[in-house]
Motif scaffolding. Structure first.
Motif, PDB file in Angstrom:
ATOM      1  N   PHE A  50       0.838  -1.199   0.000  1.00  0.00           N
ATOM      2  CA  PHE A  50       0.000   0.000   0.000  1.00  0.00           C
ATOM      3  C   PHE A  50       0.874   1.250   0.000  1.00  0.00           C
ATOM      4  O   PHE A  50       1.880   1.308   0.688  1.00  0.00           O
ATOM      5  CB  PHE A  50      -0.918   0.015   1.231  1.00  0.00           C
ATOM      6  CG  PHE A  50      -1.972  -1.046   1.193  1.00  0.00           C
ATOM      7  CD1 PHE A  50      -3.172  -0.830   0.531  1.00  0.00           C
ATOM      8  CD2 PHE A  50      -1.761  -2.272   1.812  1.00  0.00           C
ATOM      9  CE1 PHE A  50      -4.144  -1.814   0.490  1.00  0.00           C
ATOM     10  CE2 PHE A  50      -2.728  -3.257   1.778  1.00  0.00           C
ATOM     11  CZ  PHE A  50      -3.921  -3.025   1.121  1.00  0.00           C
ATOM     12  N   PHE A  51       0.441   2.264  -0.790  1.00  0.00           N
ATOM     13  CA  PHE A  51       1.190   3.519  -0.842  1.00  0.00           C
ATOM     14  C   PHE A  51       0.234   4.700  -0.990  1.00  0.00           C
ATOM     15  O   PHE A  51      -0.939   4.543  -1.320  1.00  0.00           O
ATOM     16  CB  PHE A  51       2.212   3.504  -1.984  1.00  0.00           C
ATOM     17  CG  PHE A  51       1.625   3.323  -3.362  1.00  0.00           C
ATOM     18  CD1 PHE A  51       1.184   4.404  -4.101  1.00  0.00           C
ATOM     19  CD2 PHE A  51       1.528   2.048  -3.919  1.00  0.00           C
ATOM     20  CE1 PHE A  51       0.656   4.227  -5.378  1.00  0.00           C
ATOM     21  CE2 PHE A  51       1.004   1.859  -5.184  1.00  0.00           C
ATOM     22  CZ  PHE A  51       0.571   2.950  -5.920  1.00  0.00           C
ATOM     23  N   ILE A  52       0.770   5.887  -0.738  1.00  0.00           N
ATOM     24  CA  ILE A  52       0.065   7.150  -0.971  1.00  0.00           C
ATOM     25  C   ILE A  52       0.742   7.826  -2.155  1.00  0.00           C
ATOM     26  O   ILE A  52       1.971   7.949  -2.189  1.00  0.00           O
ATOM     27  CB  ILE A  52       0.117   8.076   0.262  1.00  0.00           C
ATOM     28  CG1 ILE A  52      -0.641   7.465   1.434  1.00  0.00           C
ATOM     29  CG2 ILE A  52      -0.433   9.466  -0.058  1.00  0.00           C
ATOM     30  CD1 ILE A  52      -2.142   7.372   1.230  1.00  0.00           C
ATOM     31  N   HIS A  53      -0.059   8.261  -3.128  1.00  0.00           N
ATOM     32  CA  HIS A  53       0.444   8.911  -4.340  1.00  0.00           C
ATOM     33  C   HIS A  53       0.021  10.376  -4.312  1.00  0.00           C
ATOM     34  O   HIS A  53      -1.150  10.677  -4.106  1.00  0.00           O
ATOM     35  CB  HIS A  53      -0.137   8.217  -5.577  1.00  0.00           C
ATOM     36  CG  HIS A  53       0.299   8.807  -6.869  1.00  0.00           C
ATOM     37  ND1 HIS A  53       1.413   8.360  -7.539  1.00  0.00           N
ATOM     38  CD2 HIS A  53      -0.231   9.802  -7.623  1.00  0.00           C
ATOM     39  CE1 HIS A  53       1.559   9.050  -8.657  1.00  0.00           C
ATOM     40  NE2 HIS A  53       0.562   9.927  -8.732  1.00  0.00           N
ATOM     41  N   ALA A  54       0.964  11.293  -4.528  1.00  0.00           N
ATOM     42  CA  ALA A  54       0.687  12.729  -4.630  1.00  0.00           C
ATOM     43  C   ALA A  54       1.280  13.222  -5.938  1.00  0.00           C
ATOM     44  O   ALA A  54       2.418  12.881  -6.280  1.00  0.00           O
ATOM     45  CB  ALA A  54       1.284  13.480  -3.447  1.00  0.00           C
ATOM     46  N   GLU A  55       0.516  14.028  -6.676  1.00  0.00           N
ATOM     47  CA  GLU A  55       0.971  14.479  -7.996  1.00  0.00           C
ATOM     48  C   GLU A  55       0.480  15.894  -8.272  1.00  0.00           C
ATOM     49  O   GLU A  55      -0.666  16.230  -7.991  1.00  0.00           O
ATOM     50  CB  GLU A  55       0.416  13.521  -9.056  1.00  0.00           C
ATOM     51  CG  GLU A  55       0.873  13.774 -10.445  1.00  0.00           C
ATOM     52  CD  GLU A  55       0.433  12.664 -11.394  1.00  0.00           C
ATOM     53  OE1 GLU A  55       0.498  12.901 -12.606  1.00  0.00           O
ATOM     54  OE2 GLU A  55       0.027  11.575 -10.939  1.00  0.00           O
ATOM     55  N   HIS A  56       1.369  16.718  -8.821  1.00  0.00           N
ATOM     56  CA  HIS A  56       0.997  18.051  -9.282  1.00  0.00           C
ATOM     57  C   HIS A  56       1.137  18.039 -10.797  1.00  0.00           C
ATOM     58  O   HIS A  56       2.212  17.760 -11.323  1.00  0.00           O
ATOM     59  CB  HIS A  56       1.885  19.125  -8.665  1.00  0.00           C
ATOM     60  CG  HIS A  56       1.334  20.499  -8.857  1.00  0.00           C
ATOM     61  ND1 HIS A  56       2.095  21.616  -8.745  1.00  0.00           N
ATOM     62  CD2 HIS A  56       0.095  20.933  -9.152  1.00  0.00           C
ATOM     63  CE1 HIS A  56       1.353  22.689  -8.972  1.00  0.00           C
ATOM     64  NE2 HIS A  56       0.133  22.287  -9.216  1.00  0.00           N
ATOM     65  N   GLU A  57       0.049  18.333 -11.497  1.00  0.00           N
ATOM     66  CA  GLU A  57      -0.022  18.160 -12.941  1.00  0.00           C
ATOM     67  C   GLU A  57      -0.360  19.488 -13.609  1.00  0.00           C
ATOM     68  O   GLU A  57      -1.221  20.224 -13.145  1.00  0.00           O
ATOM     69  CB  GLU A  57      -1.115  17.120 -13.195  1.00  0.00           C
ATOM     70  CG  GLU A  57      -1.491  16.877 -14.607  1.00  0.00           C
ATOM     71  CD  GLU A  57      -2.603  15.849 -14.685  1.00  0.00           C
ATOM     72  OE1 GLU A  57      -2.305  14.714 -15.075  1.00  0.00           O
ATOM     73  OE2 GLU A  57      -3.755  16.184 -14.352  1.00  0.00           O
ATOM     74  N   TRP A  58       0.339  19.795 -14.703  1.00  0.00           N
ATOM     75  CA  TRP A  58       0.064  20.982 -15.512  1.00  0.00           C
ATOM     76  C   TRP A  58      -0.345  20.510 -16.896  1.00  0.00           C
ATOM     77  O   TRP A  58       0.408  19.806 -17.567  1.00  0.00           O
ATOM     78  CB  TRP A  58       1.300  21.860 -15.647  1.00  0.00           C
ATOM     79  CG  TRP A  58       1.742  22.485 -14.385  1.00  0.00           C
ATOM     80  CD1 TRP A  58       1.359  23.701 -13.890  1.00  0.00           C
ATOM     81  CD2 TRP A  58       2.674  21.959 -13.445  1.00  0.00           C
ATOM     82  NE1 TRP A  58       1.991  23.935 -12.700  1.00  0.00           N
ATOM     83  CE2 TRP A  58       2.809  22.880 -12.398  1.00  0.00           C
ATOM     84  CE3 TRP A  58       3.415  20.764 -13.373  1.00  0.00           C
ATOM     85  CZ2 TRP A  58       3.637  22.673 -11.317  1.00  0.00           C
ATOM     86  CZ3 TRP A  58       4.239  20.556 -12.289  1.00  0.00           C
ATOM     87  CH2 TRP A  58       4.345  21.516 -11.281  1.00  0.00           C
ATOM     88  N   LEU A  59      -1.541  20.907 -17.364  1.00  0.00           N
ATOM     89  CA  LEU A  59      -2.053  20.475 -18.663  1.00  0.00           C
ATOM     90  C   LEU A  59      -2.451  21.684 -19.504  1.00  0.00           C
ATOM     91  O   LEU A  59      -2.883  22.709 -18.978  1.00  0.00           O
ATOM     92  CB  LEU A  59      -3.281  19.572 -18.498  1.00  0.00           C
ATOM     93  CG  LEU A  59      -3.072  18.268 -17.746  1.00  0.00           C
ATOM     94  CD1 LEU A  59      -4.392  17.547 -17.571  1.00  0.00           C
ATOM     95  CD2 LEU A  59      -2.069  17.391 -18.463  1.00  0.00           C
ATOM     96  N   SER A  60      -2.331  21.547 -20.813  1.00  0.00           N
ATOM     97  CA  SER A  60      -2.806  22.541 -21.774  1.00  0.00           C
ATOM     98  C   SER A  60      -4.007  21.936 -22.482  1.00  0.00           C
ATOM     99  O   SER A  60      -3.898  20.876 -23.108  1.00  0.00           O
ATOM    100  CB  SER A  60      -1.694  22.879 -22.765  1.00  0.00           C
ATOM    101  OG  SER A  60      -2.162  23.827 -23.701  1.00  0.00           O
ATOM    102  N   VAL A  61      -5.157  22.613 -22.394  1.00  0.00           N
ATOM    103  CA  VAL A  61      -6.438  22.070 -22.841  1.00  0.00           C
ATOM    104  C   VAL A  61      -7.158  23.109 -23.692  1.00  0.00           C
ATOM    105  O   VAL A  61      -7.160  24.288 -23.360  1.00  0.00           O
ATOM    106  CB  VAL A  61      -7.331  21.736 -21.625  1.00  0.00           C
ATOM    107  CG1 VAL A  61      -8.643  21.141 -22.053  1.00  0.00           C
ATOM    108  CG2 VAL A  61      -6.613  20.851 -20.651  1.00  0.00           C
TER     109      VAL A  61
END
Length: 127
Positions: A50-61
């Motif tokens: 088991f793990f904790i996932h953290a992500e900061h994402e930048w998208l162009s839409v």
């Protein structure tokens, strides 16, 4: 595609790239869209698999036009998403594992993630 580095047996971090092509029909017409961006992430293994996932994402839409609501007809906008949630790693033997994550997007105005929470599946290969 993502690439990362394991700092300890419990902590890893890395970066990733994102590209999605979409073709959508609306009122008899076809609209295409290209979504691209990158992210940084970290994972903290809690117990066993088991793990904790953290992500900061930048998208162009490309957004919808505000007047006609036609998909892909509005301006290109930048979207920043903060994703957080638990995950489980299925080990397939050797250095390959399948990761299943249940993530929550804290950007309530997201154009990409229409519902919270959402599932993400990934394959991890150790070198």
């Amino acid at each position: 595609a993502y690439g990362g580095f394991r700092f300890t047996n419990r902590l890893s971090a890395g970066t990733g790239g994102y590209y999605q092509f979409a073709n959508e029909r609306w009122m008899g017409r076809s609209y295409t869209s290209h979504i691209y961006g990158f992210s940084i992430f970290s994972r903290l293994r809690l117990i066993d698999r088991f793990f904790i996932h953290a992500e900061h994402e930048w998208l162009s839409v490309v957004s919808r036009d505000n007047h006609t609501q036609q998909p892909g007809s509005g301006p290109r906008v930048q979207e920043k998403n903060l994703l957080l949630g638990p995950g489980y790693s299925f080990t397939g033997g050797g250095k390959v594992s399948l990761n299943l994550m249940l993530l929550y997007n804290f950007n309530e105005n997201s154009r990409i993630y229409y519902q919270n929470p959402f599932f993400r599946v990934g394959v991890e290969v150790g070198l």
